[in-house]
Design an enzyme around this catalytic site. Structure first.
Site, PDB file in Angstrom:
ATOM      1  CG  HIS A 323      -1.953   0.882   1.303  1.00  8.42           C
ATOM      2  ND1 HIS A 323      -1.941   2.311   1.838  1.00  8.42           N
ATOM      3  CD2 HIS A 323      -3.247   0.955   0.710  1.00  8.42           C
ATOM      4  CE1 HIS A 323      -2.981   2.961   1.376  1.00  8.42           C
ATOM      5  NE2 HIS A 323      -3.869   2.139   1.093  1.00  8.42           N
ATOM      6  CG  ASP A 383      -8.217  -2.985  -3.044  1.00  9.32           C
ATOM      7  OD1 ASP A 383      -9.385  -2.802  -3.092  1.00  9.32           O
ATOM      8  OD2 ASP A 383      -7.265  -2.050  -3.259  1.00  9.32           O
TER       9      ASP A 383
END
Length: 447
Positions: A323, A383
């Site tokens: 991320h 996700d």
């Protein structure tokens, strides 16, 4: 078509910029600093994302991720409403808009407005959703949002009261628009039945969405986890692409519907809201190519193939891992994973859930080996599990990104209100330096 090809080649050639010039002029590509931290472009009271800290020398120190909504840590918020056995998306929407947690009476009043606003005007649902159908639900959603402008007599009223009214209406209507758009799409392009169910006043927004899609064929656990997913996706600071889009467009003093439609265009992209679809595609590829899902050596060997651009889409990425801000962990992923195990058991998908856990566990080491011993702190992001959760619930893949939009509209709305009403607001206009040499005009006959 030859003309188009020549134009395309010319366009690509004229668009190319020497990457060395970015360093020469100290340009922050992607609005990122050299250490990949975000360039500070604004201030906000709404959300905060913490994934690392800085020491006295300015070095980045990885920490477990924290996400704050109006100063409240996301883990505390979710633990709070879950402990009381209720859904939390409406309460979180209130918090993001108002800046404070509602009392029981305030939440009841907020819910009552949502129930009224859920019913779409017949002309809108008939003309923009059921008749003017499309293959992509995100595009249908954006088109319908712009259509709502024509039905709002106060669309250009930027008073705080009207902005809040418009925001609540969009929060209430997004699940209905998405559900109707899905059935219109599948009726037109998949030759399947069109089913239109009106939202029920006794259900939460999450449960109503499942009801409109599945009738009464959903479980309490499915509704609980969908509600959690909506809460976890509701806000993620002002710098994420779609929220920044909302603020950029809103800073020009345009209407609410235009700014939210612009955010939808951003969220549609596979590098943003479509990321969980990439995870699903990658995991399907792993399931097809790894014979023994329980053999961690075989799983890691295939992860190495992905990194070498020899598998799935040949991008060299392990989707859902890593991320831009979070380092040791993504709190949204942690909270969603806690519930995903029970959902997987209910859906009979425990083996697949175990494979997901193996990939999550093995991916950082695979990166380490691929980089030749260069250690980088990475962890699974939200996700990675969100698509799996939607799959367990039985939701079609065409809805994964629209669900993200349903969740994020309270955050977009809050940032729009802050951008429009702040006393320090001004139009957002960063600089782009031209690196093209000046040229002399050549008459047509001499070209």
């Amino acid at each position: 078509m030859v003309v188009i090809k020549k134009l395309a080649e010319a366009a690509v050639q004229s668009s190319d910029i020497d990457k060395a010039l970015y360093d020469k002029f100290n340009v922050k590509r992607g609005l990122r600093n050299a250490d990949f931290t975000g360039v500070l472009v604004g201030l906000t009271n709404i959300g905060n994302v913490v994934g690392y800290e800085k020491d006295a020398e300015g070095n980045t120190i990885p920490v477990h991720g924290r996400l704050y909504y109006r100063g409240y840590e996301i883990t505390d918020l979710t633990r709070g409403f879950q402990a009381e056995g209720r859904h939390g998306f409406e309460e979180i929407s209130y918090l993001l808009l108002a800046g404070k947690l509602p009392t029981k009476e305030e939440l009841a009043e907020f819910d009552a407005i949502i129930k009224v606003e859920q019913e779409l005007p017949f002309s809108l649902s008939k003309n923009l959703i059921l008749s003017l159908r499309g293959r992509n639900i995100m595009n249908m959603l954006a088109r319908t949002v712009l259509g709502l402008y024509t039905l709002d007599k106060d669309a250009e009223d930027y008073s705080p009261e009207n902005l809040v009214k418009q925001s609540i209406s969009l929060i209430a209507r997004f699940p209905v628009i998405v559900a109707y758009a899905y059935f219109a799409m599948r009726h037109s392009f998949q030759r399947r039945s069109m089913v239109i169910r009106h939202p029920r006043p006794d259900l939460s927004l999450a449960a109503n969405f499942l009801y409109m899609l599945k009738g009464d064929k959903f479980t309490a656990l499915e509704a609980e986890i969908l509600d959690l997913a909506l809460v976890l996706h509701a806000e993620h600071g002002g710098g994420n692409n779609s929220t920044f889009t909302t603020r950029v467009v809103s800073s020009a003093q345009t209407d609410t519907y235009s700014s939210i439609a612009a955010a939808l265009g951003s969220l549609k992209g596979e590098l943003h809201g479509g990321a969980n679809m990439k995870v699903i595609g990658m995991m399907n590829d792993i399931k097809q190519n790894v014979k023994d899902w329980k053999d961690e050596a075989e799983v890691e060997a295939y992860l190495q193939k992905l990194l070498r651009k020899e598998g799935y889409d040949h991008s060299g990425k392990i989707y859902g891992i890593g991320h831009a801000i979070y380092t040791l962990s993504d709190p949204r992923c942690v909270l969603l994973k806690e519930k995903a195990g029970a959902l997987a058991k209910e859906a009979g998908m425990e083996d697949e859930f175990n494979l997901y856990q193996a990939v999550e566990r093995l991916a950082p080491e695979a990166f380490y080996k691929f980089k030749g011993g260069q250690r980088k702190t990475i962890a699974a992001n939200v996700d990675f599990y969100s698509g799996f959760v939607y799959k367990c619930i039985g939701l079609p893949e065409e809805l994964y990104t629209p669900i993200f939009a349903i969740a994020r509209v309270p955050g977009w709305a809050a940032h729009r209100i802050e951008e429009v009403t702040s006393s320090s607001a001004r139009i957002i206009r960063p600089a782009y330096k031209s690196v093209t040499n000046q040229r002399v005009y050549v008459p047509m006959q001499k070209r």
